[in-house]
Design an enzyme around this catalytic site. Structure first.
Site, PDB file in Angstrom:
ATOM      1  N   THR A 196       0.867  -1.179   0.000  1.00  0.00           N
ATOM      2  CA  THR A 196       0.000   0.000   0.000  1.00  0.00           C
ATOM      3  C   THR A 196       0.899   1.222   0.000  1.00  0.00           C
ATOM      4  O   THR A 196       2.052   1.138   0.405  1.00  0.00           O
ATOM      5  CB  THR A 196      -0.877   0.015   1.277  1.00  0.00           C
ATOM      6  N   THR A 214      -4.036   1.775  -2.909  1.00  0.00           N
ATOM      7  CA  THR A 214      -3.498   0.418  -3.031  1.00  0.00           C
ATOM      8  C   THR A 214      -4.129  -0.356  -4.178  1.00  0.00           C
ATOM      9  O   THR A 214      -5.226  -0.018  -4.646  1.00  0.00           O
ATOM     10  CB  THR A 214      -3.744  -0.365  -1.720  1.00  0.00           C
ATOM     11  N   GLY A 248      -0.759  -3.022   5.499  1.00  0.00           N
ATOM     12  CA  GLY A 248      -0.584  -4.336   6.094  1.00  0.00           C
ATOM     13  C   GLY A 248      -1.733  -5.266   5.793  1.00  0.00           C
ATOM     14  O   GLY A 248      -2.425  -5.125   4.776  1.00  0.00           O
TER      15      GLY A 248
END
Length: 332
Positions: A196, A214, A248
């Site tokens: 991202t 992203t 994440g």
């Protein structure tokens, strides 16, 4: 990191290009140099906006534009493929001064998903648009459109093929665009199954903003959407607390509302920005089994980042100070 006391001279910016398994032994010197140079350019671009008195929102957008155009990173050009061989892009942005926010998910033709998220925030009554509707809104607002093949890179296609074969899933027909020269060929590093980009900024008017963009996760199925376009999970900004952008394992960031949780600790418990970030990332996220990291900035100029992976592409700058970039865990 503490900022100067004179608010008229105070600005700050932090950027990230994804967190994951990023270790010194995995990056050749030329790869490391490419990432550090890219992060430096992004920080300098956003910093120039702020130094000239521009808004935090403008700095976030300008910096993320560069990241979305750089195939080193999983956003815009260079994004990962879905299991169906498509590229579906997500983004969000939030204004700390007003708590206005905009987000898009599953868009396929807008050159800058982050700019589309800002258009949703500023030119519609909504916060979030998805899929074909978001693409149609983008056209109606005159944002630059590209063919889906524009975002495709051979490296990401190989990653998809490897992922699908490893999971005994069918490999779809190759899309167009894979024969186009890739300026990141031989330099890009696979940071893991997710990646991202994000930027947080504080302007000289004392306002904070955050943005995240992203391509999601390699091989994602069933229209999966992660935390990046979810306000409060992957992105949050409030002048009463801080601005946060995350990267994440999105499912965990959504369940913990990571970005908003950090802001709440700052606003309601009076924690320092770094302490709040570490409490959520190093303790809560780690305990739940999630991996990733965040960048954050507070209205008083505090900058922070925290991640529980071996690396996170990151950079920052503030008024009167130098640009600082890092990749590995042991870098400050």
């Amino acid at each position: 990191m503490t900022m100067p006391n004179d608010p008229a001279q105070t600005w700050a910016i932090a950027v990230h290009g994804g967190a994951g398994t990023i270790e010194r032994a995995q990056l050749r010197p030329e790869q490391e140099a490419a990432y550090r140079a890219a992060l430096t350019r992004v920080v300098e671009t956003g910093a120039a906006v702020l130094e000239q008195g521009g808004s935090a929102l403008d700095a976030v957008e300008a910096a993320i534009h560069l990241l979305e155009e750089d195939p080193l990173f999983n956003s815009g050009r260079g994004a990962v493929f879905t299991a169906e061989g498509r590229i579906e892009l997500d983004a969000s942005i939030m204004d700390g001064a007003t708590l206005a926010a905009g987000a898009v998910a599953g868009v396929t033709r807008t050159r800058s998903p982050l700019s589309l998220a800002r258009a949703v925030m500023e030119r519609s009554p909504h916060v979030m648009m998805v899929g074909a509707g978001a693409d149609a809104f983008s056209v109606s607002q005159g944002l630059e459109q590209v063919e889906p093949s524009y975002f495709a890179t051979q490296r990401r296609w190989r990653s998809l093929e490897n992922f699908l074969k490893a999971h005994d899933l069918p490999v779809p027909a190759k899309p167009g665009g894979l024969d186009r020269p890739d300026p990141a060929k031989g330099l890009a590093h696979d940071e893991g199954k997710h990646g991202t980009v994000g930027v947080v900024a504080l302007d000289t008017a004392g306002n904070v903003a955050a943005g995240t963009s992203t391509g999601g996760t390699t091989g994602k199925q069933w229209g999966r959407v992660g935390d990046s376009p979810i306000i409060g999970a992957g992105t949050y900004a409030s002048n009463g607390a801080c601005a946060v952008s995350a990267t994440g394992s999105g499912e965990y960031f959504i369940r913990l509302t990571v970005a908003r949780d950090i802001a709440a600790l700052v606003e309601l418990k009076g924690m320092s920005l770094q302490a709040a970030a570490d409490e959520v990332v190093q303790n809560k996220l780690t305990a739940l089994g999630g991996d990733g990291g965040i960048i954050a900035v507070a209205p008083d100029g505090q900058l922070a980042w925290s991640f529980n992976t071996s690396g996170m592409y990151r950079g920052r700058a503030s008024a009167g100070g130098p640009v600082s970039v890092g990749i590995y865990k042991d870098e400050t």
